[in-house]
Motif scaffolding. Structure first.
Motif, PDB file in Angstrom:
ATOM      1  N   ILE A  32      -1.059  84.038  -4.629  1.00 50.32           N
ATOM      2  CA  ILE A  32      -0.174  84.270  -3.532  1.00 50.32           C
ATOM      3  C   ILE A  32      -0.105  85.801  -3.300  1.00 50.32           C
ATOM      4  O   ILE A  32      -0.134  86.180  -2.169  1.00 50.32           O
ATOM      5  CB  ILE A  32       1.282  83.797  -3.615  1.00 50.32           C
ATOM      6  CG1 ILE A  32       1.121  82.193  -3.952  1.00 50.32           C
ATOM      7  CG2 ILE A  32       2.354  84.163  -2.682  1.00 50.32           C
ATOM      8  CD1 ILE A  32       0.388  81.386  -3.002  1.00 50.32           C
ATOM      9  N   GLU A  33      -0.023  86.504  -4.521  1.00 53.65           N
ATOM     10  CA  GLU A  33       0.478  87.997  -4.394  1.00 53.65           C
ATOM     11  C   GLU A  33      -1.027  88.451  -3.966  1.00 53.65           C
ATOM     12  O   GLU A  33      -0.943  89.552  -2.981  1.00 53.65           O
ATOM     13  CB  GLU A  33       0.630  88.676  -5.804  1.00 53.65           C
ATOM     14  CG  GLU A  33       0.966  89.878  -5.670  1.00 53.65           C
ATOM     15  CD  GLU A  33       1.540  90.628  -7.013  1.00 53.65           C
ATOM     16  OE1 GLU A  33       1.166  91.804  -7.278  1.00 53.65           O
ATOM     17  OE2 GLU A  33       1.886  89.784  -7.950  1.00 53.65           O
ATOM     18  N   ALA A  34      -2.262  87.823  -4.610  1.00 53.71           N
ATOM     19  CA  ALA A  34      -3.773  88.737  -4.031  1.00 53.71           C
ATOM     20  C   ALA A  34      -3.632  88.390  -2.594  1.00 53.71           C
ATOM     21  O   ALA A  34      -4.153  89.338  -1.924  1.00 53.71           O
ATOM     22  CB  ALA A  34      -4.426  87.940  -4.912  1.00 53.71           C
ATOM     23  N   LEU A  35      -3.307  87.061  -2.040  1.00 53.99           N
ATOM     24  CA  LEU A  35      -3.405  87.127  -0.613  1.00 53.99           C
ATOM     25  C   LEU A  35      -2.456  88.028   0.196  1.00 53.99           C
ATOM     26  O   LEU A  35      -3.008  88.547   1.218  1.00 53.99           O
ATOM     27  CB  LEU A  35      -3.385  85.611  -0.440  1.00 53.99           C
ATOM     28  CG  LEU A  35      -4.189  84.652  -0.812  1.00 53.99           C
ATOM     29  CD1 LEU A  35      -3.810  83.148  -0.864  1.00 53.99           C
ATOM     30  CD2 LEU A  35      -5.485  84.498   0.257  1.00 53.99           C
ATOM     31  N   ALA A  45       0.105  82.845   3.023  1.00 53.49           N
ATOM     32  CA  ALA A  45      -0.738  82.847   1.536  1.00 53.49           C
ATOM     33  C   ALA A  45      -0.111  81.634   0.799  1.00 53.49           C
ATOM     34  O   ALA A  45      -1.032  80.971   0.161  1.00 53.49           O
ATOM     35  CB  ALA A  45       0.234  84.276   0.959  1.00 53.49           C
ATOM     36  N   HIS A  46       1.049  81.224   0.853  1.00 52.27           N
ATOM     37  CA  HIS A  46       1.405  79.907   0.396  1.00 52.27           C
ATOM     38  C   HIS A  46       0.236  78.675   0.774  1.00 52.27           C
ATOM     39  O   HIS A  46       0.008  77.753   0.120  1.00 52.27           O
ATOM     40  CB  HIS A  46       2.687  79.436   0.576  1.00 52.27           C
ATOM     41  CG  HIS A  46       3.717  80.532  -0.869  1.00 52.27           C
ATOM     42  ND1 HIS A  46       3.858  79.805  -1.840  1.00 52.27           N
ATOM     43  CD2 HIS A  46       4.335  81.416  -0.565  1.00 52.27           C
ATOM     44  CE1 HIS A  46       4.694  80.651  -2.464  1.00 52.27           C
ATOM     45  NE2 HIS A  46       4.706  81.524  -1.713  1.00 52.27           N
ATOM     46  N   ILE A 151       5.913  75.397  -1.802  1.00 44.06           N
ATOM     47  CA  ILE A 151       5.333  75.427  -0.681  1.00 44.06           C
ATOM     48  C   ILE A 151       6.042  74.617   0.495  1.00 44.06           C
ATOM     49  O   ILE A 151       5.930  75.187   1.532  1.00 44.06           O
ATOM     50  CB  ILE A 151       3.854  74.373  -1.021  1.00 44.06           C
ATOM     51  CG1 ILE A 151       3.080  74.129   0.203  1.00 44.06           C
ATOM     52  CG2 ILE A 151       4.134  73.327  -1.516  1.00 44.06           C
ATOM     53  CD1 ILE A 151       2.454  75.731   0.836  1.00 44.06           C
ATOM     54  N   VAL A 152       6.984  73.843  -0.051  1.00 41.15           N
ATOM     55  CA  VAL A 152       7.853  73.042   1.074  1.00 41.15           C
ATOM     56  C   VAL A 152       8.324  74.189   2.094  1.00 41.15           C
ATOM     57  O   VAL A 152       8.239  73.739   3.179  1.00 41.15           O
ATOM     58  CB  VAL A 152       8.849  72.433   0.411  1.00 41.15           C
ATOM     59  CG1 VAL A 152       9.850  71.829   1.262  1.00 41.15           C
ATOM     60  CG2 VAL A 152       8.534  71.357  -0.497  1.00 41.15           C
ATOM     61  N   GLU A 153       8.909  75.232   1.755  1.00 42.09           N
ATOM     62  CA  GLU A 153       9.596  75.911   2.820  1.00 42.09           C
ATOM     63  C   GLU A 153       8.626  76.711   3.541  1.00 42.09           C
ATOM     64  O   GLU A 153       8.872  77.324   5.003  1.00 42.09           O
ATOM     65  CB  GLU A 153      10.398  76.819   2.257  1.00 42.09           C
ATOM     66  CG  GLU A 153       9.791  78.084   1.359  1.00 42.09           C
ATOM     67  CD  GLU A 153      10.595  79.154   0.636  1.00 42.09           C
ATOM     68  OE1 GLU A 153      11.061  80.259   1.186  1.00 42.09           O
ATOM     69  OE2 GLU A 153      10.951  78.900  -0.389  1.00 42.09           O
ATOM     70  N   HIS A 154       7.355  76.778   3.360  1.00 41.82           N
ATOM     71  CA  HIS A 154       5.982  77.482   4.159  1.00 41.82           C
ATOM     72  C   HIS A 154       5.408  76.277   4.963  1.00 41.82           C
ATOM     73  O   HIS A 154       4.763  76.924   5.867  1.00 41.82           O
ATOM     74  CB  HIS A 154       5.215  78.280   3.232  1.00 41.82           C
ATOM     75  CG  HIS A 154       6.120  79.122   2.277  1.00 41.82           C
ATOM     76  ND1 HIS A 154       6.553  80.343   3.069  1.00 41.82           N
ATOM     77  CD2 HIS A 154       6.445  79.166   0.959  1.00 41.82           C
ATOM     78  CE1 HIS A 154       7.214  81.028   2.034  1.00 41.82           C
ATOM     79  NE2 HIS A 154       7.090  80.290   0.917  1.00 41.82           N
ATOM     80  N   LEU A 155       5.633  75.057   4.934  1.00 42.32           N
ATOM     81  CA  LEU A 155       4.823  74.075   5.665  1.00 42.32           C
ATOM     82  C   LEU A 155       5.383  73.984   7.081  1.00 42.32           C
ATOM     83  O   LEU A 155       6.646  74.178   7.262  1.00 42.32           O
ATOM     84  CB  LEU A 155       5.192  72.810   5.218  1.00 42.32           C
ATOM     85  CG  LEU A 155       4.329  72.547   3.625  1.00 42.32           C
ATOM     86  CD1 LEU A 155       4.733  71.094   3.140  1.00 42.32           C
ATOM     87  CD2 LEU A 155       2.658  72.453   3.964  1.00 42.32           C
ATOM     88  N   ILE A 156       4.598  73.961   8.221  1.00 43.57           N
ATOM     89  CA  ILE A 156       4.935  73.902   9.576  1.00 43.57           C
ATOM     90  C   ILE A 156       5.027  72.621   9.612  1.00 43.57           C
ATOM     91  O   ILE A 156       4.303  71.550   9.650  1.00 43.57           O
ATOM     92  CB  ILE A 156       3.894  74.452  10.287  1.00 43.57           C
ATOM     93  CG1 ILE A 156       3.635  75.926   9.753  1.00 43.57           C
ATOM     94  CG2 ILE A 156       4.304  74.529  11.799  1.00 43.57           C
ATOM     95  CD1 ILE A 156       2.381  76.668  10.622  1.00 43.57           C
ATOM     96  N   ARG A 157       6.351  72.207  10.022  1.00 45.33           N
ATOM     97  CA  ARG A 157       6.612  70.783  10.348  1.00 45.33           C
ATOM     98  C   ARG A 157       7.147  70.299  11.760  1.00 45.33           C
ATOM     99  O   ARG A 157       7.491  71.273  12.768  1.00 45.33           O
ATOM    100  CB  ARG A 157       7.804  70.171   9.511  1.00 45.33           C
ATOM    101  CG  ARG A 157       7.287  70.186   8.160  1.00 45.33           C
ATOM    102  CD  ARG A 157       8.440  69.631   7.027  1.00 45.33           C
ATOM    103  NE  ARG A 157       8.895  71.152   6.572  1.00 45.33           N
ATOM    104  CZ  ARG A 157       9.978  71.360   5.870  1.00 45.33           C
ATOM    105  NH1 ARG A 157      10.938  70.364   5.878  1.00 45.33           N
ATOM    106  NH2 ARG A 157      10.197  72.484   5.358  1.00 45.33           N
TER     107      ARG A 157
END
Length: 157
Positions: A32-35, A45-46, A151-157
């Motif tokens: 994640i940090e590298a991305l 990144a996530h 990952i949950v908070e970064h998924l597009i729903r």
């Protein structure tokens, strides 16, 4: 969509290939940090770290006989609730799948990078186990679940 999930730049095949190179050479706990160091927003990144192996594995799974893919991915939130998100709403998955298919047709990237990313998917492990047990994959279905509550908070729903 929250500002931290917005794409930092237009997501192109070139950026996905660059992300794949980063994933292939970076330990999982530092991806994640590298991305983000490469200019990807935190949400991107996530999603890249979680979904690019899944996208890259799909052409391999199809070649092995898997013909049905559940169109949603599941994940478990911090409160224990299960979340579903449509894969085709995740730009990193969509562009990653296109790159994977084009790579398999034309060789868009270093094949070792492609193999390293695709090989990082749990789906490849599951299919390998089934094949090693003598199972046929013809007509089989794959459903995917993401591990880790981040990952949950970064998924597009």
């Amino acid at each position: 969509m929250a500002w931290w999930n917005l794409p930092s730049k237009r997501l192109t095949s070139e950026r996905i290939i660059r992300a794949a190179e980063t994933l292939a050479r970076t330990p999982v706990d530092q991806q994640i940090e590298a991305l983000q160091d490469q200019g990807f927003a935190v949400g991107e990144a996530h999603r890249i770290a979680a979904l690019l192996p899944l996208a890259f594995s799909r052409p391999v799974l199809e070649e092995l006989g898997v013909s049905n893919f559940v169109p949603v991915v599941t994940a478990v939130a911090r409160d224990g609730s299960q979340v579903e998100a449509k894969l085709m709403r995740q730009p990193e998955y969509v562009v990653g799948l296109w790159v994977a298919r084009e790579h398999c047709r034309k060789g868009l990237m270093d094949h070792a990078i492609y193999k390293a990313v695709a090989g990082g998917s749990a789906e490849i492990d599951a299919v390998s186990n089934a094949l090693n047990a003598g199972e046929s994959l013809a007509g089989s279905t794959i459903a995917s679940s993401l591990v880790g509550p981040d990952i949950v908070e970064h998924l597009i729903r």
